[in-house]
Design an enzyme around this catalytic site. Structure first.
Site, mmCIF file in Angstrom:
data_model
loop_
_atom_site.group_PDB
_atom_site.id
_atom_site.type_symbol
_atom_site.label_atom_id
_atom_site.label_comp_id
_atom_site.label_asym_id
_atom_site.label_seq_id
_atom_site.Cartn_x
_atom_site.Cartn_y
_atom_site.Cartn_z
ATOM 1 N N ALA A 5 2.221 -0.190 -0.793
ATOM 2 C CA ALA A 5 1.662 -0.368 -2.132
ATOM 3 C C ALA A 5 1.574 -1.841 -2.508
ATOM 4 O O ALA A 5 0.619 -2.279 -3.170
ATOM 5 C CB ALA A 5 2.515 0.390 -3.149
ATOM 6 N N TYR A 6 2.565 -2.605 -2.087
ATOM 7 C CA TYR A 6 2.558 -4.052 -2.338
ATOM 8 C C TYR A 6 1.353 -4.713 -1.672
ATOM 9 O O TYR A 6 0.635 -5.506 -2.302
ATOM 10 C CB TYR A 6 3.862 -4.645 -1.819
ATOM 11 C CG TYR A 6 3.906 -6.148 -1.761
ATOM 12 C CD1 TYR A 6 4.101 -6.911 -2.908
ATOM 13 C CD2 TYR A 6 3.742 -6.820 -0.554
ATOM 14 C CE1 TYR A 6 4.152 -8.299 -2.858
ATOM 15 C CE2 TYR A 6 3.791 -8.203 -0.489
ATOM 16 C CZ TYR A 6 3.990 -8.934 -1.643
ATOM 17 O OH TYR A 6 4.019 -10.308 -1.579
#
Length: 218
Positions: free
Chosen positions: A130-131
């Site tokens: 997600a980062y």
């Protein structure tokens, strides 16, 4: 030069603020926690409480009034989940760009990450994936704006003493870089408008920082 830095209490931001203050610039750090203002003051900067996850764009723009440049060095940080990778690493970067446009601040530096050009490896942690997605989305959003933007993608960050020598190219390859050297490169990029519109990767290397930045100027 008056520079506003989002994520003002982060390690790179504090080093950058100290460096900017030492050379006579005015550094303003946007922070979430008012208790952090003393730390910024000790670094020679002014802390402004502004939570980019919950502050309207007009209010953020007011904090940028009179700035010559903005730097997005914020991040959700260790321990944050998937949702905050998006609301901080992507959405807050876009909000700062909206505010910069509204305030008439044209220069925007984005601290991104190595690896965003590739899909997360199979089996990657969901938060890490997600980062990377959030950082890539922030880059893509910035490239579509009428701002004098530069994207900096540091390699693996360390707290080692700075060397003052780096590799700074669009494709630097894997490697490490001290946070202090990252801060010094960011300051140097502020001084070189010909790096506008470039995406640069940064790791340790043989080239003095000023020469490395000069070589990337278009």
């Amino acid at each position: 030069m008056r520079v506003v830095i989002a994520g003002g209490h982060g390690k790179i931001a504090l080093l950058l603020q100290r460096h900017l203050a030492g050379r006579g610039d005015t550094a303003i750090g946007l922070i979430r926690n008012p208790e952090q203002t003393a730390t910024l003051r000790a670094a020679g900067a002014t802390g402004v409480v502004c939570d980019l996850e919950h502050t309207p764009v007009a209010q953020v723009a007011a904090h940028l009034d009179g700035a010559d440049a903005v730097i997005f060095a914020a991040g959700a940080g260790p321990g944050s989940g998937v949702a905050r990778k998006d609301t901080v690493d992507r959405a807050a970067a876009a909000l700062l760009a909206d505010a910069a446009t509204r305030a008439g601040v044209h220069r925007y530096l984005l601290v991104s990450s190595m690896g965003v050009d590739r899909p997360p490896a199979p089996g990657s942690d969901d938060v890490w994936a997600a980062y990377l997605r959030a950082k890539r989305a922030a880059e893509d959003d910035l490239r579509g704006r009428d701002l004098a933007w530069t994207v900096l993608r540091p390699g693996r960050l360390t707290d080692d003493p700075p060397t003052g020598r780096v590799t700074l190219t669009p494709h630097a390859g894997r490697g490490a870089i001290s946070r202090t050297d990252v801060a010094h490169v960011l300051a140097g990029l502020l001084d070189e408008p010909r790096t506008t519109g470039t995406t640069l990767e940064l790791v340790d290397g043989p080239t003095p920082i000023a020469d490395a930045i000069r070589a990337t100027a278009t």
